[in-house]
Design a protein around this motif. Sequence first.
Motif, PDB file in Angstrom:
ATOM      1  N   GLU A  81     -11.208  -0.601  -7.572  1.00 37.90           N
ATOM      2  CA  GLU A  81     -10.707  -0.472  -8.952  1.00 37.90           C
ATOM      3  C   GLU A  81     -10.982  -1.708  -9.800  1.00 37.90           C
ATOM      4  OE1 GLU A  81      -6.472   0.096  -7.415  1.00 37.90           O
ATOM      5  OE2 GLU A  81      -6.084  -0.954  -9.255  1.00 37.90           O
ATOM      6  N   GLY A 114       1.595   1.474  -4.456  1.00 37.64           N
ATOM      7  CA  GLY A 114       0.269   1.545  -3.836  1.00 37.64           C
ATOM      8  C   GLY A 114       0.262   1.486  -2.320  1.00 37.64           C
ATOM      9  N   ASP A 137       2.751   6.923  -6.786  1.00 34.81           N
ATOM     10  CA  ASP A 137       1.940   5.697  -6.660  1.00 34.81           C
ATOM     11  C   ASP A 137       2.715   4.480  -7.156  1.00 34.81           C
ATOM     12  OD1 ASP A 137      -0.476   4.291  -6.043  1.00 34.81           O
ATOM     13  OD2 ASP A 137      -1.012   4.318  -8.163  1.00 34.81           O
ATOM     14  N   ARG A 138       3.500   4.685  -8.210  1.00 33.75           N
ATOM     15  CA  ARG A 138       4.306   3.580  -8.737  1.00 33.75           C
ATOM     16  C   ARG A 138       5.537   3.324  -7.863  1.00 33.75           C
ATOM     17  NH1 ARG A 138       3.977   2.064 -14.465  1.00 33.75           N
ATOM     18  NH2 ARG A 138       1.812   2.406 -15.075  1.00 33.75           N
ATOM     19  N   GLU A 154      -4.280  -0.124 -15.859  1.00 32.80           N
ATOM     20  CA  GLU A 154      -3.145  -0.945 -15.387  1.00 32.80           C
ATOM     21  C   GLU A 154      -1.856  -0.647 -16.148  1.00 32.80           C
ATOM     22  OE1 GLU A 154      -5.617  -4.653 -15.735  1.00 32.80           O
ATOM     23  OE2 GLU A 154      -4.777  -5.034 -13.757  1.00 32.80           O
ATOM     24  N   ARG A 191      -4.438   3.338 -12.844  1.00 34.55           N
ATOM     25  CA  ARG A 191      -4.890   2.079 -12.243  1.00 34.55           C
ATOM     26  C   ARG A 191      -5.983   1.420 -13.094  1.00 34.55           C
ATOM     27  NH1 ARG A 191      -4.208   1.065  -6.448  1.00 34.55           N
ATOM     28  NH2 ARG A 191      -2.252   2.062  -5.856  1.00 34.55           N
ATOM     29  N   GLN A 220      -8.220   1.542  -4.163  1.00 37.28           N
ATOM     30  CA  GLN A 220      -7.608   0.205  -4.139  1.00 37.28           C
ATOM     31  C   GLN A 220      -8.648  -0.881  -3.850  1.00 37.28           C
ATOM     32  OE1 GLN A 220      -7.177   2.732  -1.939  1.00 37.28           O
ATOM     33  NE2 GLN A 220      -6.118   2.087  -0.088  1.00 37.28           N
TER      34      GLN A 220
END
Lengths: 189, 189
Positions: free
Chosen positions: A93, B151, B146-147, A150, A147, A90
């Motif tokens: 990325e 996050g 994660d979705r 996206e 990620r 996080q």
Amino acid sequence: MNDKVVVLRYGHRPGRDDRMTTHVGLTARALGADRVILPDNAGQSAETIRDITDRFGGPFAVELRDDQRAFTRNWEGTVVHLTMYGERVQDVEADVRADSVESDTPLLVVVGGEKVPFDFYEEADYNVGVTNQPHSEVAGLAVFLDRLFEGTELEREWEDADRRVIPQETGKRVVDPDEADAERVGDGK
Amino acid sequence: MNDKVVVLRYGHRPGRDDRMTTHVGLTARALGADRVILPDNAGQSAETIRDITDRFGGPFAVELRDDQRAFTRNWEGTVVHLTMYGERVQDVEADVRADSVESDTPLLVVVGGEKVPFDFYEEADYNVGVTNQPHSEVAGLAVFLDRLFEGTELEREWEDADRRVIPQETGKRVVDPDEADAERVGDGK
């Protein structure tokens, strides 16, 4: 072919690692990578991934190599090494995205099994941890790719498939892609 | 314990599935679930997951059961079944979130191996596909969680760990959590 995001699997023990290596390759394909490079003793996994690509579409390339370290060292582009010891996904990325898909720079994503040599930590532009917890290289790769892109990887269209799964609330529906196209015409879309 | 998101693994062949089942459980733990339920013949996977929880922290529960179908049928809350035949995750994730974490409703996430009985498709409030491509139940679970948590699961703090990995640009750093706390004090944070 487009070869912008390549996943490299380091390490494979035939028998014991077959399914994990196969899942690394299938995850790379499903979630937007263009190619996977497997160790040359992972021929069975390569065959399974190629078979899925033949049936469900591509383009997606599978390659067997025995020079994982040199290949990584000589990569012309950005190298990410996924490791639970790395920087938090996080946090980095956006930088990884800027240094790869956003700037049209090829990206190599190294996915280790057990005991990755220190070379890979040093050659990587980014050592990235999808959590700093021990879990699964397949899970880490999946979250990283989702990620990186996206979520746009989920909209991918597949070429030369001989079957297509139509999303259903309940049950299974698999069609010939030509039939699916015909239906979409019929729906006025 | 908090028991809001539970992952249920359906199906396990001892030997052949040990690593996949272990990875399902470790992924559930690392990415924000509170508990994993494994088939009762997956004792070796349960042991590995408990061992990781002992060392890297919790809370996280591992349970062995032989009544996966009845347990799912009797679940008081929302049931998601992850399957490549389901609705697209990007289309339903907001609804699933509203029916679970956002409304304090317990969520059961069913992760199949091969050949999931049709019961699970029918009992599920949502059959969800992380792509409609064949890849990996571990990858699907990871992207789904994660979705689901958007996050936030990556920010989780772990309790009762006897080691903690400190994110590094290069290399590995593992510390005693007390030492890490001391360092944070030293940094003025």
